[in-house]
Write a protein that holds these residues in place. Structure first.
Motif, PDB file in Angstrom:
ATOM      1  N   ASN A   1      60.527 105.792  27.233  1.00 15.75           N
ATOM      2  CA  ASN A   1      60.952 105.191  28.490  1.00 15.75           C
ATOM      3  C   ASN A   1      62.153 105.949  29.022  1.00 15.75           C
ATOM      4  OD1 ASN A   1      62.300 103.824  26.197  1.00 15.75           O
ATOM      5  ND2 ASN A   1      63.421 102.767  27.827  1.00 15.75           N
ATOM      6  N   THR A   2      62.275 105.987  30.350  1.00 15.03           N
ATOM      7  CA  THR A   2      63.366 106.737  30.965  1.00 15.03           C
ATOM      8  C   THR A   2      63.620 106.224  32.373  1.00 15.03           C
ATOM      9  OG1 THR A   2      64.245 108.959  31.309  1.00 15.03           O
ATOM     10  CG2 THR A   2      61.953 108.603  31.939  1.00 15.03           C
TER      11      THR A   2
ATOM     12  N   GLY B   1      64.001 102.118  37.265  1.00 12.54           N
ATOM     13  CA  GLY B   1      65.163 102.653  37.970  1.00 12.54           C
ATOM     14  C   GLY B   1      66.273 103.161  37.075  1.00 12.54           C
ATOM     15  N   PHE B   2      66.627 102.381  36.049  1.00  8.66           N
ATOM     16  CA  PHE B   2      67.741 102.763  35.181  1.00  8.66           C
ATOM     17  C   PHE B   2      67.313 103.182  33.778  1.00  8.66           C
ATOM     18  CE2 PHE B   2      69.721  99.963  38.350  1.00  8.66           C
ATOM     19  CZ  PHE B   2      70.647 100.851  38.856  1.00  8.66           C
ATOM     20  N   GLY B   3      66.031 103.043  33.451  1.00 10.57           N
ATOM     21  CA  GLY B   3      65.528 103.518  32.163  1.00 10.57           C
ATOM     22  C   GLY B   3      65.834 102.644  30.977  1.00 10.57           C
ATOM     23  N   VAL B   4      66.183 101.378  31.200  1.00 10.92           N
ATOM     24  CA  VAL B   4      66.489 100.518  30.060  1.00 10.92           C
ATOM     25  C   VAL B   4      65.614  99.269  30.006  1.00 10.92           C
ATOM     26  CG1 VAL B   4      68.810 101.193  29.356  1.00 10.92           C
ATOM     27  CG2 VAL B   4      68.531  99.796  31.367  1.00 10.92           C
ATOM     28  N   GLY B   5      65.711  98.386  30.964  1.00  9.45           N
ATOM     29  CA  GLY B   5      65.048  97.082  30.896  1.00  9.45           C
ATOM     30  C   GLY B   5      63.545  97.108  31.022  1.00  9.45           C
TER      31      GLY B   5
ATOM     32  N   GLY C   1      61.951 115.543  35.832  1.00  6.01           N
ATOM     33  CA  GLY C   1      61.931 116.803  35.095  1.00  6.01           C
ATOM     34  C   GLY C   1      61.410 116.674  33.678  1.00  6.01           C
ATOM     35  N   ALA C   2      60.879 115.511  33.346  1.00  2.00           N
ATOM     36  CA  ALA C   2      60.455 115.260  31.959  1.00  2.00           C
ATOM     37  C   ALA C   2      59.173 116.013  31.613  1.00  2.00           C
ATOM     38  CB  ALA C   2      60.246 113.769  31.742  1.00  2.00           C
ATOM     39  N   ASP C   3      59.090 116.407  30.354  1.00  2.51           N
ATOM     40  CA  ASP C   3      57.891 117.063  29.828  1.00  2.51           C
ATOM     41  C   ASP C   3      56.976 115.960  29.294  1.00  2.51           C
ATOM     42  OD1 ASP C   3      56.058 118.866  28.808  1.00  2.51           O
ATOM     43  OD2 ASP C   3      57.171 119.122  26.931  1.00  2.51           O
ATOM     44  N   CYS C   4      55.938 115.620  30.061  1.00  2.00           N
ATOM     45  CA  CYS C   4      55.013 114.559  29.653  1.00  2.00           C
ATOM     46  C   CYS C   4      53.653 114.822  30.281  1.00  2.00           C
ATOM     47  CB  CYS C   4      55.551 113.192  30.069  1.00  2.00           C
ATOM     48  SG  CYS C   4      55.712 112.979  31.842  1.00  2.00           S
ATOM     49  N   ASP C   5      52.667 114.024  29.873  1.00  2.51           N
ATOM     50  CA  ASP C   5      51.315 114.170  30.403  1.00  2.51           C
ATOM     51  C   ASP C   5      51.017 113.190  31.530  1.00  2.51           C
ATOM     52  OD1 ASP C   5      50.201 116.214  28.537  1.00  2.51           O
ATOM     53  OD2 ASP C   5      50.794 114.700  27.071  1.00  2.51           O
ATOM     54  N   VAL C   6      51.698 112.050  31.520  1.00  2.00           N
ATOM     55  CA  VAL C   6      51.444 111.007  32.516  1.00  2.00           C
ATOM     56  C   VAL C   6      52.653 110.093  32.612  1.00  2.00           C
ATOM     57  CG1 VAL C   6      50.328 109.482  30.823  1.00  2.00           C
ATOM     58  CG2 VAL C   6      49.775 109.227  33.255  1.00  2.00           C
ATOM     59  N   ILE C   7      52.835 109.494  33.799  1.00  2.00           N
ATOM     60  CA  ILE C   7      53.921 108.555  34.022  1.00  2.00           C
ATOM     61  C   ILE C   7      53.338 107.225  34.475  1.00  2.00           C
ATOM     62  CG2 ILE C   7      55.898 108.010  35.512  1.00  2.00           C
ATOM     63  CD1 ILE C   7      56.475 111.038  35.616  1.00  2.00           C
ATOM     64  N   PHE C   8      53.862 106.142  33.905  1.00  2.00           N
ATOM     65  CA  PHE C   8      53.508 104.788  34.325  1.00  2.00           C
ATOM     66  C   PHE C   8      54.776 104.130  34.852  1.00  2.00           C
ATOM     67  CE2 PHE C   8      50.473 105.978  31.092  1.00  2.00           C
ATOM     68  CZ  PHE C   8      49.265 105.625  31.678  1.00  2.00           C
ATOM     69  N   THR C   9      54.673 103.467  36.018  1.00  2.00           N
ATOM     70  CA  THR C   9      55.843 102.876  36.651  1.00  2.00           C
ATOM     71  C   THR C   9      55.402 101.818  37.651  1.00  2.00           C
ATOM     72  OG1 THR C   9      57.942 103.419  37.734  1.00  2.00           O
ATOM     73  CG2 THR C   9      55.985 104.595  38.513  1.00  2.00           C
ATOM     74  N   SER C  10      56.338 101.288  38.431  1.00  4.17           N
ATOM     75  CA  SER C  10      56.003 100.312  39.472  1.00  4.17           C
ATOM     76  C   SER C  10      55.417 101.040  40.681  1.00  4.17           C
ATOM     77  CB  SER C  10      57.253  99.555  39.902  1.00  4.17           C
ATOM     78  OG  SER C  10      58.159 100.442  40.540  1.00  4.17           O
ATOM     79  N   ALA C  11      54.768 100.288  41.553  1.00  2.00           N
ATOM     80  CA  ALA C  11      54.188 100.880  42.771  1.00  2.00           C
ATOM     81  C   ALA C  11      55.288 101.490  43.645  1.00  2.00           C
ATOM     82  CB  ALA C  11      53.400  99.829  43.544  1.00  2.00           C
ATOM     83  N   GLU C  12      56.442 100.832  43.699  1.00  2.42           N
ATOM     84  CA  GLU C  12      57.552 101.341  44.521  1.00  2.42           C
ATOM     85  C   GLU C  12      58.052 102.683  43.991  1.00  2.42           C
ATOM     86  OE1 GLU C  12      57.027  97.105  44.718  1.00  2.42           O
ATOM     87  OE2 GLU C  12      57.705  98.232  42.978  1.00  2.42           O
ATOM     88  N   LEU C  13      58.235 102.772  42.684  1.00  4.70           N
ATOM     89  CA  LEU C  13      58.724 104.027  42.109  1.00  4.70           C
ATOM     90  C   LEU C  13      57.638 105.100  42.094  1.00  4.70           C
ATOM     91  CD1 LEU C  13      61.071 102.840  39.234  1.00  4.70           C
ATOM     92  CD2 LEU C  13      61.642 103.462  41.582  1.00  4.70           C
TER      93      LEU C  13
END
Length: 91
Positions: free
Chosen positions: A36-37, A8-12, A44-56
């Motif tokens: 991390n972000t 959510g906030f890109g830090v923790g 809008g990030a330039d990346c190949d894949v995103i890993f995150t929580s199920a909710e996000l």
């Protein structure tokens, strides 16, 4: 290859996930950049894949041009490895 760990906030929690992904990639011998972000920047990030929580993952689906994979336990290296391998096998 560029991986993105998102919270959510890109830090923790995204930093914890980033470190787990980096460990797994080293173990697999995969050369990739991991950042991390926060949720909004990820859209809008330039990346190949995103890993995150199920909710996000639900929030990011449809707003990104890259695959989004959910991870339940960010410190569980076995789970993170399974999810990273899933992406690598599907790409």
């Amino acid at each position: 290859m560029k991986f993105l760990a998102v919270c959510g906030f890109g830090v923790g929690s995204s930093m914890v996930l980033k470190m787990s992904i980096e460990k797994v990639l080293r173990e697999l011998g995969v050369d990739a950049e991991v950042e991390n972000t926060d949720l909004n920047s990820a859209r809008g990030a330039d990346c190949d894949v995103i890993f995150t929580s199920a909710e996000l993952q639900e929030e990011l689906k449809g707003t990104c041009n890259v695959p989004v994979y959910p991870v339940k336990k960010y410190m569980d290296l076995a789970e993170v490895k399974d999810v990273v391998n899933k992406y690598l096998n599907e790409k």
